[in-house]
Design a protein around this motif. Structure first.
Motif, short mmCIF file in Angstrom:
data_model
loop_
_atom_site.label_atom_id
_atom_site.label_comp_id
_atom_site.label_asym_id
_atom_site.label_seq_id
_atom_site.Cartn_x
_atom_site.Cartn_y
_atom_site.Cartn_z
N SER A 97 -7.28 0.67 13.08
CA SER A 97 -6.27 -0.40 13.18
C SER A 97 -6.58 -1.55 12.22
O SER A 97 -5.68 -2.10 11.58
N ARG A 98 -7.85 -1.91 12.10
CA ARG A 98 -8.21 -3.03 11.24
C ARG A 98 -8.03 -2.69 9.77
O ARG A 98 -7.60 -3.53 8.96
N MET A 99 -8.33 -1.44 9.40
CA MET A 99 -8.14 -1.05 8.00
C MET A 99 -6.65 -0.92 7.68
O MET A 99 -6.20 -1.30 6.58
N GLU A 100 -5.87 -0.37 8.60
CA GLU A 100 -4.43 -0.26 8.37
C GLU A 100 -3.82 -1.65 8.18
O GLU A 100 -2.97 -1.87 7.29
N GLU A 101 -4.26 -2.61 9.00
CA GLU A 101 -3.75 -3.97 8.89
C GLU A 101 -4.17 -4.62 7.57
O GLU A 101 -3.35 -5.28 6.90
N ALA A 102 -5.43 -4.43 7.18
CA ALA A 102 -5.93 -5.04 5.94
C ALA A 102 -5.22 -4.49 4.71
O ALA A 102 -4.88 -5.23 3.78
N ILE A 103 -4.95 -3.17 4.72
CA ILE A 103 -4.27 -2.54 3.57
C ILE A 103 -2.81 -2.99 3.50
O ILE A 103 -2.27 -3.24 2.42
N HIS A 104 -2.18 -3.12 4.66
CA HIS A 104 -0.78 -3.55 4.67
C HIS A 104 -0.65 -5.00 4.17
O HIS A 104 0.37 -5.37 3.57
N LYS A 105 -1.68 -5.81 4.39
CA LYS A 105 -1.66 -7.18 3.91
C LYS A 105 -1.77 -7.25 2.38
O LYS A 105 -1.31 -8.23 1.77
N LEU A 106 -2.38 -6.23 1.76
CA LEU A 106 -2.47 -6.21 0.30
C LEU A 106 -1.08 -6.16 -0.32
O LEU A 106 -0.81 -6.81 -1.33
N ASP A 107 -0.24 -5.34 0.31
CA ASP A 107 1.14 -5.18 -0.17
C ASP A 107 1.94 -4.62 0.99
O ASP A 107 1.53 -3.62 1.60
N SER A 108 3.07 -5.22 1.29
CA SER A 108 3.86 -4.78 2.43
C SER A 108 4.39 -3.37 2.26
O SER A 108 4.80 -2.73 3.24
N ARG A 109 4.35 -2.85 1.03
CA ARG A 109 4.81 -1.47 0.79
C ARG A 109 3.70 -0.45 1.04
O ARG A 109 3.95 0.76 1.03
N TYR A 110 2.46 -0.92 1.23
CA TYR A 110 1.33 -0.02 1.44
C TYR A 110 1.22 0.37 2.91
O TYR A 110 1.25 -0.49 3.81
N TYR A 111 1.09 1.65 3.14
CA TYR A 111 0.84 2.16 4.48
C TYR A 111 -0.37 3.09 4.42
O TYR A 111 -0.42 4.00 3.58
N ALA A 112 -1.35 2.85 5.30
CA ALA A 112 -2.59 3.62 5.29
C ALA A 112 -2.45 4.89 6.12
O ALA A 112 -1.94 4.86 7.24
N VAL A 113 -2.88 5.99 5.53
CA VAL A 113 -2.97 7.27 6.24
C VAL A 113 -4.45 7.66 6.22
O VAL A 113 -4.98 8.15 5.23
N ILE A 114 -5.13 7.40 7.34
CA ILE A 114 -6.59 7.48 7.38
C ILE A 114 -7.04 8.56 8.35
O ILE A 114 -6.51 8.69 9.46
N ASN A 115 -8.05 9.31 7.93
CA ASN A 115 -8.70 10.30 8.79
C ASN A 115 -10.15 9.89 8.99
O ASN A 115 -10.83 9.50 8.04
N ILE A 116 -10.63 9.98 10.22
CA ILE A 116 -12.03 9.65 10.53
C ILE A 116 -12.90 10.90 10.44
O ILE A 116 -12.61 11.92 11.10
N ASP A 117 -13.95 10.84 9.61
CA ASP A 117 -14.95 11.90 9.53
C ASP A 117 -16.25 11.40 10.12
O ASP A 117 -16.56 10.22 10.03
N LYS A 118 -17.02 12.29 10.72
CA LYS A 118 -18.32 11.94 11.24
C LYS A 118 -19.42 12.40 10.28
O LYS A 118 -19.31 13.48 9.67
N ASP A 119 -20.43 11.56 10.15
CA ASP A 119 -21.55 11.90 9.28
C ASP A 119 -22.52 12.78 10.06
O ASP A 119 -23.31 12.30 10.88
N TYR A 120 -22.47 14.09 9.81
CA TYR A 120 -23.29 15.04 10.56
C TYR A 120 -24.77 14.95 10.22
O TYR A 120 -25.61 15.56 10.89
N ASN A 121 -25.09 14.21 9.17
CA ASN A 121 -26.49 14.14 8.73
C ASN A 121 -27.14 12.81 9.05
O ASN A 121 -28.22 12.50 8.53
N SER A 122 -26.48 11.99 9.88
CA SER A 122 -27.03 10.67 10.22
C SER A 122 -27.71 10.72 11.60
O SER A 122 -27.49 11.63 12.37
#
Length: 389
Positions: free
Chosen positions: A364-389
């Motif tokens: 939610s915070r990244m989607e909001e931050a990207i939309h603030k850059l430009d109102s035409r920007y919409y974030a499509v984000i996938n969460i990956d887990k770091d299996y080696n951490s």
């Protein structure tokens, strides 16, 4: 002695990364352990009869169980070295982990039995007899167990074996327990104090703790622990040494037992590159990983628009926003899809398991931050887990 026997009986004894050499080391150490523990059992059992000491007698049967543990280790290495078959296409290497777990359970059982018998001796104390023969047997036992600890620990590190490490832990526990038994025998002889049962109880508790700790170390690889950092670093070094590879992500290490590892990863390549040439590079990397690290690799190519200035500039901006959120977060597979009314900013965020912020909040915070850059920007984000951490 182990080094001498290895040079004498094991072909290519220095190539410990080879499955057949690892198996030979396991069988060798298992055989030596059986011989030593049977001799120690006979000596301590005789000393226990002479001295009427429950602690010495219990310690003798502890060595007898160790002989059984060494036999389990030997059989485990033989079974783990079997070739893959239709029912087990990735081999039988995890039997070695099960062997280590079984040895740990035997340690726990022996600790429990010794604890209960020692408690009974506390309630019903008896006089013990200390003779030079008894003391000599116990001192010799301490020295032998210390040597067994050293060679089991050294071999365990050399061949990266959980079973050998568990056996080394058992040997060290036996060394300390025998030292306590010796101290109890001497104190009882010179002071007349009946501390045989208390010392046996102390030894039993120590063996229980050592067994539980050893069990945890052998269960972890069965459950799927992350790979060692050194192994991951070597993979990254080999993959990124090729100029055509711009980066890598989604690295997963599949452990089917020591010497039986499969890895998968995504390699970022220029989208404008020649497909056949890039595919040839990927094939070469897979062969190199097989040769250098003895693992089978499956590599997926991810095309990256590294020559598009707008994409690169926006990627740097979004990366900065992500690091403001948390410096441990990273992104990959970044791309832009433009439409008549809006632009999709598509990427994956790599989140370590140690990250305290919930995934939903990161999104939610990244989607909001990207939309603030430009109102035409919409974030499509996938969460990956770091299996080696």
């Amino acid at each position: 002695m182990i080094t001498f026997l290895a040079k004498l009986w094991i072909k290519d004894y220095q190539k410990t990364d080879l499955p057949e050499v690892r198996q030979a080391y396991g069988v060798l150490c298992g055989g030596v352990g059986i011989a030593f523990n049977i001799l120690l059992f006979l000596g301590k059992f005789f000393a226990g009869l002479l001295s009427n000491s429950i602690a010495i007698t219990a310690d003798a049967f502890n060595n007898l169980s160790d002989a059984g543990s060494s036999l389990i280790t030997l059989v485990g290495f033989k079974m783990a070295g079997q070739k893959p078959d239709p029912g087990h296409p990735f081999g039988h290497g995890r039997i070695e982990y099960l062997t280590g777990l079984l040895v740990s359970l035997l340690i726990i059982l022996m600790g429990f039995e010794l604890t209960t018998s020692s408690f009974d001796k506390i309630l019903h104390p008896e006089d013990t007899l200390c003779t030079p023969v008894v003391v000599g047997i116990l001192v010799a036992s301490i020295l032998v167990k210390f040597y067994m600890f050293l060679y089991n620990r050294g071999t365990g590190k050399k061949i990266d074996s959980a079973a050998m490490t568990a056996t080394a832990t058992d040997s060290f526990s036996d060394m300390l327990s025998t030292a306590v038994v010796l101290a109890a025998t001497l104190i009882g002889h010179f002071t007349g104090l009946h501390i045989d049962g208390f010392c046996g109880l102390l030894v039993g508790l120590f063996i229980l703790i050592a067994g539980l700790r050893s069990a945890g170390e052998t269960i972890s690889p069965l459950l799927g622990q992350p790979p060692q950092k050194e192994f991951v670093d070597k993979i990254e070094q080999i993959v990124l040494s090729h100029d055509e590879i711009l980066g890598l992500h989604d690295l997963i290490v599949h452990d089917y037992g020591p010497g039986r590892t499969m890895i998968s990863l995504h390699a970022e390549v220029p989208a404008s590159g020649d497909l056949l040439h890039l595919h040839d590079t990927i094939d070469n990397i897979e062969r190199e990983l097989k040769k250098e690290l003895h693992c089978d690799a499956v590599i997926h190519m991810d095309p990256v628009m590294n020559d598009d200035e707008e994409t690169q500039t926006l990627k740097e901006t979004v990366t900065g926003l992500l690091h403001q959120l948390d410096s441990s977060l990273n992104l990959h597979d970044f791309r832009i899809v433009k439409g008549p009314t809006h632009t999709n900013i598509i990427f994956d965020i790599l989140v370590p398991y140690t990250e305290a912020m919930p995934d939903e909040e990161i999104l939610s915070r990244m989607e909001e931050a990207i939309h603030k850059l430009d109102s035409r920007y919409y974030a499509v984000i996938n969460i990956d887990k770091d299996y080696n951490s």
